[in-house]
Design a protein around this motif. Structure first.
Motif, PDB file in Angstrom:
ATOM      1  N   SER A   1       8.482 -10.544  18.409  1.00 54.19           N
ATOM      2  CA  SER A   1       7.691 -11.673  18.151  1.00 54.19           C
ATOM      3  C   SER A   1       7.163 -12.029  16.945  1.00 54.19           C
ATOM      4  O   SER A   1       7.109 -13.211  16.597  1.00 54.19           O
ATOM      5  CB  SER A   1       6.492 -11.842  19.215  1.00 54.19           C
ATOM      6  N   PHE A   2       6.772 -10.804  16.273  1.00 60.92           N
ATOM      7  CA  PHE A   2       6.566 -10.829  14.877  1.00 60.92           C
ATOM      8  C   PHE A   2       6.561  -9.618  14.158  1.00 60.92           C
ATOM      9  O   PHE A   2       5.975  -8.468  14.658  1.00 60.92           O
ATOM     10  CB  PHE A   2       4.859 -11.316  14.858  1.00 60.92           C
ATOM     11  N   SER A   3       7.476  -9.387  13.278  1.00 62.60           N
ATOM     12  CA  SER A   3       7.698  -8.227  12.606  1.00 62.60           C
ATOM     13  C   SER A   3       8.230  -8.461  11.387  1.00 62.60           C
ATOM     14  O   SER A   3       8.924  -9.428  11.022  1.00 62.60           O
ATOM     15  CB  SER A   3       8.594  -7.127  13.522  1.00 62.60           C
ATOM     16  N   LEU A   4       7.843  -7.632  10.421  1.00 63.42           N
ATOM     17  CA  LEU A   4       8.597  -7.627   9.002  1.00 63.42           C
ATOM     18  C   LEU A   4       9.106  -6.545   8.470  1.00 63.42           C
ATOM     19  O   LEU A   4       8.869  -5.292   8.709  1.00 63.42           O
ATOM     20  CB  LEU A   4       7.141  -7.889   8.096  1.00 63.42           C
ATOM     21  N   PHE A   5      10.397  -6.596   7.859  1.00 68.12           N
ATOM     22  CA  PHE A   5      11.139  -5.639   7.433  1.00 68.12           C
ATOM     23  C   PHE A   5      11.699  -5.714   6.095  1.00 68.12           C
ATOM     24  O   PHE A   5      11.652  -6.656   5.521  1.00 68.12           O
ATOM     25  CB  PHE A   5      12.526  -5.832   8.518  1.00 68.12           C
ATOM     26  N   LYS A   6      11.805  -4.584   5.397  1.00 68.16           N
ATOM     27  CA  LYS A   6      12.507  -4.738   4.331  1.00 68.16           C
ATOM     28  C   LYS A   6      14.056  -4.802   4.444  1.00 68.16           C
ATOM     29  O   LYS A   6      14.776  -4.290   5.238  1.00 68.16           O
ATOM     30  CB  LYS A   6      12.230  -3.223   3.442  1.00 68.16           C
ATOM     31  N   LYS A   7      14.502  -5.911   3.805  1.00 68.17           N
ATOM     32  CA  LYS A   7      15.854  -6.442   4.039  1.00 68.17           C
ATOM     33  C   LYS A   7      17.125  -5.350   3.880  1.00 68.17           C
ATOM     34  O   LYS A   7      17.927  -5.107   4.979  1.00 68.17           O
ATOM     35  CB  LYS A   7      16.200  -7.691   3.054  1.00 68.17           C
ATOM     36  N   GLN A   8      16.879  -4.721   2.590  1.00 69.16           N
ATOM     37  CA  GLN A   8      17.947  -3.722   2.342  1.00 69.16           C
ATOM     38  C   GLN A   8      18.280  -2.758   3.292  1.00 69.16           C
ATOM     39  O   GLN A   8      19.365  -2.481   3.820  1.00 69.16           O
ATOM     40  CB  GLN A   8      17.848  -3.287   0.959  1.00 69.16           C
ATOM     41  N   PRO A   9      17.175  -1.981   3.848  1.00 65.68           N
ATOM     42  CA  PRO A   9      17.437  -0.974   4.779  1.00 65.68           C
ATOM     43  C   PRO A   9      18.017  -1.624   6.074  1.00 65.68           C
ATOM     44  O   PRO A   9      18.962  -0.591   6.599  1.00 65.68           O
ATOM     45  CB  PRO A   9      15.978  -0.312   5.101  1.00 65.68           C
ATOM     46  N   VAL A  10      17.745  -2.542   6.533  1.00 60.60           N
ATOM     47  CA  VAL A  10      18.266  -3.300   7.618  1.00 60.60           C
ATOM     48  C   VAL A  10      19.830  -3.718   7.545  1.00 60.60           C
ATOM     49  O   VAL A  10      20.478  -3.211   8.442  1.00 60.60           O
ATOM     50  CB  VAL A  10      17.329  -4.544   8.035  1.00 60.60           C
ATOM     51  N   ILE A  11      20.001  -3.982   6.320  1.00 58.80           N
ATOM     52  CA  ILE A  11      21.577  -4.243   6.120  1.00 58.80           C
ATOM     53  C   ILE A  11      22.129  -2.774   5.918  1.00 58.80           C
ATOM     54  O   ILE A  11      23.402  -2.877   6.325  1.00 58.80           O
ATOM     55  CB  ILE A  11      21.609  -5.001   4.733  1.00 58.80           C
ATOM     56  N   ASN A  12      21.624  -1.840   5.349  1.00 53.99           N
ATOM     57  CA  ASN A  12      22.285  -0.861   5.199  1.00 53.99           C
ATOM     58  C   ASN A  12      22.764  -0.038   6.688  1.00 53.99           C
ATOM     59  O   ASN A  12      23.685   0.654   6.888  1.00 53.99           O
ATOM     60  CB  ASN A  12      21.322   0.468   4.569  1.00 53.99           C
TER      61      ASN A  12
ATOM     62  N   ASP B   1       0.924  -1.402  -0.103  1.00 54.38           N
ATOM     63  CA  ASP B   1       0.149  -0.140  -0.137  1.00 54.38           C
ATOM     64  C   ASP B   1       0.860   1.206  -0.248  1.00 54.38           C
ATOM     65  O   ASP B   1       0.531   2.363  -0.595  1.00 54.38           O
ATOM     66  CB  ASP B   1      -0.828  -0.031   1.238  1.00 54.38           C
ATOM     67  N   ASP B   2       2.083   1.157   0.636  1.00 56.05           N
ATOM     68  CA  ASP B   2       2.857   2.481   0.719  1.00 56.05           C
ATOM     69  C   ASP B   2       4.182   2.005   0.631  1.00 56.05           C
ATOM     70  O   ASP B   2       4.770   1.410   1.609  1.00 56.05           O
ATOM     71  CB  ASP B   2       2.557   3.097   2.214  1.00 56.05           C
ATOM     72  N   THR B   3       5.096   2.187  -0.584  1.00 56.84           N
ATOM     73  CA  THR B   3       6.148   1.544  -0.849  1.00 56.84           C
ATOM     74  C   THR B   3       7.163   2.239   0.232  1.00 56.84           C
ATOM     75  O   THR B   3       8.351   1.840   0.077  1.00 56.84           O
ATOM     76  CB  THR B   3       6.642   2.014  -2.254  1.00 56.84           C
ATOM     77  N   ARG B   4       6.899   3.380   0.899  1.00 57.94           N
ATOM     78  CA  ARG B   4       8.099   3.819   1.923  1.00 57.94           C
ATOM     79  C   ARG B   4       7.961   3.098   3.112  1.00 57.94           C
ATOM     80  O   ARG B   4       9.006   3.252   4.058  1.00 57.94           O
ATOM     81  CB  ARG B   4       7.615   5.451   2.304  1.00 57.94           C
ATOM     82  N   THR B   5       7.059   2.094   3.286  1.00 60.12           N
ATOM     83  CA  THR B   5       7.213   1.165   4.430  1.00 60.12           C
ATOM     84  C   THR B   5       8.396   0.440   4.503  1.00 60.12           C
ATOM     85  O   THR B   5       8.850  -0.446   3.672  1.00 60.12           O
ATOM     86  CB  THR B   5       5.979   0.451   4.457  1.00 60.12           C
ATOM     87  N   ILE B   6       9.307   0.462   5.565  1.00 59.16           N
ATOM     88  CA  ILE B   6      10.368  -0.174   5.778  1.00 59.16           C
ATOM     89  C   ILE B   6      10.294  -1.498   6.908  1.00 59.16           C
ATOM     90  O   ILE B   6      10.929  -2.347   6.743  1.00 59.16           O
ATOM     91  CB  ILE B   6      11.682   0.581   5.881  1.00 59.16           C
ATOM     92  N   ALA B   7       9.400  -1.148   7.570  1.00 58.18           N
ATOM     93  CA  ALA B   7       8.946  -2.041   8.819  1.00 58.18           C
ATOM     94  C   ALA B   7       7.655  -2.040   9.344  1.00 58.18           C
ATOM     95  O   ALA B   7       6.992  -1.143   9.351  1.00 58.18           O
ATOM     96  CB  ALA B   7       9.899  -1.809  10.134  1.00 58.18           C
ATOM     97  N   CYS B   8       7.176  -3.177   9.594  1.00 60.08           N
ATOM     98  CA  CYS B   8       5.813  -3.294  10.045  1.00 60.08           C
ATOM     99  C   CYS B   8       5.784  -4.456  11.249  1.00 60.08           C
ATOM    100  O   CYS B   8       6.216  -5.571  11.108  1.00 60.08           O
ATOM    101  CB  CYS B   8       4.902  -3.663   9.011  1.00 60.08           C
ATOM    102  N   GLY B   9       4.956  -4.034  12.279  1.00 60.22           N
ATOM    103  CA  GLY B   9       4.828  -5.065  13.333  1.00 60.22           C
ATOM    104  C   GLY B   9       3.318  -5.498  13.328  1.00 60.22           C
ATOM    105  O   GLY B   9       2.537  -4.755  12.926  1.00 60.22           O
ATOM    106  N   GLY B  10       2.922  -6.583  13.859  1.00 55.24           N
ATOM    107  CA  GLY B  10       1.768  -7.060  14.206  1.00 55.24           C
ATOM    108  C   GLY B  10       1.188  -6.789  15.544  1.00 55.24           C
ATOM    109  O   GLY B  10       2.167  -6.616  16.392  1.00 55.24           O
ATOM    110  N   THR B  11      -0.032  -7.118  15.739  1.00 52.79           N
ATOM    111  CA  THR B  11      -0.533  -7.110  16.977  1.00 52.79           C
ATOM    112  C   THR B  11      -0.467  -8.757  17.920  1.00 52.79           C
ATOM    113  O   THR B  11      -0.808  -9.623  17.173  1.00 52.79           O
ATOM    114  CB  THR B  11      -1.981  -6.560  17.046  1.00 52.79           C
ATOM    115  N   ILE B  12       0.240  -8.717  18.937  1.00 51.31           N
ATOM    116  CA  ILE B  12       0.672  -9.770  19.597  1.00 51.31           C
ATOM    117  C   ILE B  12      -0.410 -10.171  20.680  1.00 51.31           C
ATOM    118  O   ILE B  12      -0.688  -9.357  21.355  1.00 51.31           O
ATOM    119  CB  ILE B  12       1.982  -9.829  20.229  1.00 51.31           C
TER     120      ILE B  12
END
Lengths: 469, 349
Positions: free
Chosen positions: A253-264, A188-199
């Motif tokens: 516990s549950f999170s999603l990241f774009k890989k390249q920014p994390v490596i950067n 939905d938004d290509t600027r998103t680099i990380a997103c967490g879920g509700t645990i």
């Protein structure tokens, strides 16, 4: 006026303003979260109608760091295998477990060693063996020398093939459509680099082969109170910050990241206990100070269930560790505080987090000591003590009940009337003892950070308290 | 002791505020319990109604007359959700029959009225229903909604327009796709598939040709679902003219989908590109359209300085129709580069 009286007056004034401040802070976060949830619920049916895959879903590498997780690792992997998502791989990183974690994986998924050739983007401890499953082509296992959770996650990132990676704890169980929900934020938004879920807390729920069958509440008081805590932490503690892009933590516990920014930014920091928060704060710092547009977000859907400790010892370890992690993350990225380019995050969210989450427990504990000591020394009247107790407990109870209301306006996943009643009792009980003990643990965590005690995985005694059929 | 702790007013105020919070919490809790009580009752009633309606709808669809009782106004949204879900499941004449049934129940009028609702969820529901009904009367209002700043509302409206009149909607949809760069591709693809590759490919290709190269890649990605006869000439034209790496990688991707072995020379030119990700796309495309005769080019890529190029080359070699385990071992024995041997070992495993 004596100097003692002056000190007491100053203390009271500070405490008074602190109380007003924290109350306003929580109320505003609640209102903000209510808007996020209301907006989300309005648009949710439209999202749910998109049932077919569009072909644009980004493939995901799911990384499961495991250290002595033999009791839960198999059901976690089964839960992952049942995800409704077109393309994903599962990378389990056995971080030098001393139990049978690796052996159970080898037996259950028919693992065989293979020669992996991978891009070493992040430095990690030596790897002993790579395994792949002969029964499930999307499962790979790394067996490596113990280096902590961050090191395990970095090893998983190195091995991952896809542009998004998802980090989940070895005791987390995901709902089937969890990945679709979270990945949609990146689409939905290509600027998103990380997103967490509700645990949510798994204790009291029923699972079959890693899949949630029935939501319930635990009869263990500690687990019940933590259910209330998690509701509060995720429904307003996180979502409240989303509209202003100032979310400082997405749960490990549950999170999603774009890989390249994390490596950067250098991957997970290995010298930190709260690696999930530290990474998120570092990402904020990097993107803000470099003036790159980005978004770190969270979704309200209850998509991940995790087991809560049911004994005081494990719970204490967990809370001490969390507080140390918070302190380390905030301290390591202190540049962000009031940085000219840091915007709302650096000028509002960061200082408030330092004040209410890092220093807050110290102030709260000092308050308890002050009022109790004052009462026993005859400085504070019983009426005053009772009045301030009612005020403090009343406000905390109010915030908890508002959280139940947020849950009611969104997903009402606890289906029965008795569940709501139990949650109300949990909210009451939490304020009569648990909150105070937790404050002491949090202060201990801050002290440990100040005096630099060495950290570890901080393992929790797993009891398998969610029933698995 | 001075100040708060001895000040009667402060003590009374604190007690009052504390009690206020406790009382408010209890009232709120009672409200939650009552709401939950009614919710549970409503859920049971809704389940019963849904079961009843589903059965009547299906009977009517399969020629068994079963009259509908009046649908109470308060339950209309529930009925529309069920009707929409059935529309998503059904295909062919049953889908049309379901629409006729809805018209006989004046669902189109109800949905048109719902477009004015203040609740976003109701408007979204009404838009979906009108789209499924192919209600031409809704065209202008849906076109207005498509201009909304709210992305979900706009995309749902565009989707409905595409369902109502795919031919007429093409230009509108493409114009919005060009101007609304914030709209996610995965939602637009669903709309394009509704319109059909035969209808959208040419106008979209023409639009892409007119765009500056910075804006081309996003729309080129949409061409994944286009008509190959239109896509290939476009791709060749762009590759011949562009120096934009994003455009090149998107074109190579399209070649991997629509190209054939005749396009291999175009692809091979990118195997020595200075950007690693272009070389990687070259290898990936070669894996899709190449054959045995391209093995040597792929072998050279096994020693590339970038891991991803080596990895894709090894995968490509493995995917060639004539490749056997023995063949890979033979290729490995020919390599002197350590990275090439490593990546082949990985593929062999």
């Amino acid at each position: 006026m004596s100097s003692i009286s002056l000190v007491i007056i100053i203390f009271q004034v500070l405490y008074f303003f602190y109380f007003i401040g924290i109350s306003l802070h929580y109320l505003i976060l609640n209102i903000s979260a209510a808007f996020v949830i209301a907006h989300h619920m309005e648009e949710k049916p439209s999202f749910n109608r998109i049932k077919t895959y569009s072909g644009f879903e980004l493939p995901v590498s799911i990384i499961v760091p495991a250290y002595n997780e033999e009791k839960t690792i198999i059901s976690t992997v089964f839960s992952l295998l049942m995800l409704k998502y077109p393309e994903y791989e599962i990378i389990i990183v056995n971080d030098g477990s001393s139990d049978n974690t690796l052996q159970s994986l080898i037996e259950r998924f028919s693992l065989i060693p293979y020669p992996e050739a991978y891009k070493r983007s992040l430095d990690v401890n030596p790897i002993h063996t790579f395994y792949r499953s002969t029964t499930h082509p999307n499962i790979r296992v790394i067996d490596k020398q113990n280096g902590g959770k961050s090191d395990a996650l970095n090893a998983g990132i190195n091995l991952s093939k896809f542009p998004l990676f998802c980090c989940i704890d070895a005791d987390s169980l995901l709902s089937r459509d969890s990945m679709l929900h979270v990945v949609s934020q990146f689409l939905d938004d290509t600027r998103t680099i990380a997103c967490g879920g509700t645990i949510r807390i798994a204790n009291g729920c029923k699972f079959k082969e890693g899949q949630l069958l029935q939501v319930g509440l635990s009869t263990n008081i500690l687990a019940l109170i933590q259910t209330m805590e998690y509701l509060r932490a995720f429904l307003f503690g996180r979502l409240g910050w989303v509209p202003v892009n100032s979310l400082l933590i997405v749960s490990g516990s549950f999170s999603l990241f774009k890989k390249q920014p994390v490596i950067n930014v250098g991957g997970y920091s290995t010298g930190t206990i709260g690696e999930d928060m530290e990474l998120v704060v570092r990402l904020h710092r990097y993107y803000r100070t470099h003036g790159i547009p980005y978004k770190i977000t969270a979704i309200p859907e209850p998509i991940c269930f995790t087991e809560a400790p049911e004994d005081l010892h494990s719970l204490k370890n967990q809370r001490v560790r969390w507080q140390r992690g918070l302190a380390e993350s905030l301290w390591k990225n202190i540049d962000l505080l009031l940085h000219p380019k840091s915007g709302f995050l650096g000028w509002v969210a960061y200082p408030l987090t330092i004040l209410f989450e890092l220093v807050g427990p110290l102030i709260e504990l000092a308050g308890y000591v002050f009022f109790l000591a004052g009462y026993f020394l005859g400085i504070i009247s019983p009426q005053a003590l009772v009045a301030f107790l009612i005020l403090a407990i009343g406000f905390s109870l109010f915030i908890s009940i508002v959280t139940i209301a947020l849950e009611e306006m969104s997903f009402h996943i606890y289906p029965k009337l008795q569940n709501i009643l139990l949650l109300f009792f949990a909210a009451l009980l939490e304020n009569c003892g648990f909150r105070q003990i937790n404050t002491v643990w949090r202060v201990a965590g801050t002290m440990k950070w100040l005096f630099r005690f060495k950290g570890s995985w901080g393992a929790i005694e797993r009891k398998g308290t969610s029933s698995t059929i | 002791m001075i100040f708060f702790t001895t000040n009667i007013f402060i003590i009374k105020l604190s007690s009052f505020i504390g009690f206020f919070f406790v009382l408010t919490s209890i009232i709120l809790f009672i409200i939650i319990m009552i709401k939950r009580f009614y919710l549970i009752r409503k859920q049971k009633r809704d389940e019963r109604l849904l079961e009843e309606w589903r059965s009547i709808l299906l009977k009517n669809l399969y020629g068994v007359p079963a009259p509908f009782k009046n649908i109470p106004k308060k339950n209309i949204s529930l009925f529309l959700i069920l009707w929409n879900n059935l529309q998503d499941i059904l295909k062919g004449p049953e889908k049309e029959q379901l629409s006729q049934l809805a018209r006989s129940l004046h669902i189109n009028h109800i949905a048109l009225t719902m477009l004015s609702s203040r609740k976003l969820s109701k408007r979204l529901l009404a838009i979906s229903v009108l789209g499924n009904l192919r209600e031409k009367k809704a065209w202008s209002r849906l076109h207005e909604f498509a201009k909304s700043e709210n992305m979900t509302l706009a995309i749902t409206a565009i989707h409905a327009l595409a369902k109502i009149d795919p031919e007429k909607s093409v230009t509108i949809v493409i114009s919005f796709m060009v101007h609304r760069q914030d709209w996610p591709n995965y939602r637009l693809v669903v709309i394009l598939s509704e319109i059909g590759a035969g209808r959208f490919s040419n106008p979209l290709a023409n639009e892409i040709r007119l765009l500056p190269s910075l804006k081309q890649p996003r729309l080129l990605n949409m061409m994944n679902f286009g008509d190959g006869k239109v896509v290939l000439p476009l791709v060749k034209q762009l590759l011949a003219a562009t120096h934009n790496n994003e455009v090149i990688s998107s074109c190579l991707n399209l070649l991997s989908i629509f190209g054939d072995h005749r396009d291999v020379p175009i692809v091979k030119a990118y195997l020595n590109h200075k950007e690693a990700f272009i070389r990687m796309w070259g290898v990936k495309t070669l894996a899709s359209i190449g054959n045995e005769s391209d093995l040597l080019a792929l072998e050279r890529c096994l020693s590339d300085r970038d891991w991803w190029v080596r990895y894709r080359a090894a995968e490509a070699i493995k995917l060639l129709p004539t490749t056997t385990d023995e063949k890979i071992l033979e290729i490995r024995s020919r390599q002197s580069d350590r990275f090439a041997i490593d990546i082949l070992n990985y593929v062999i495993s």
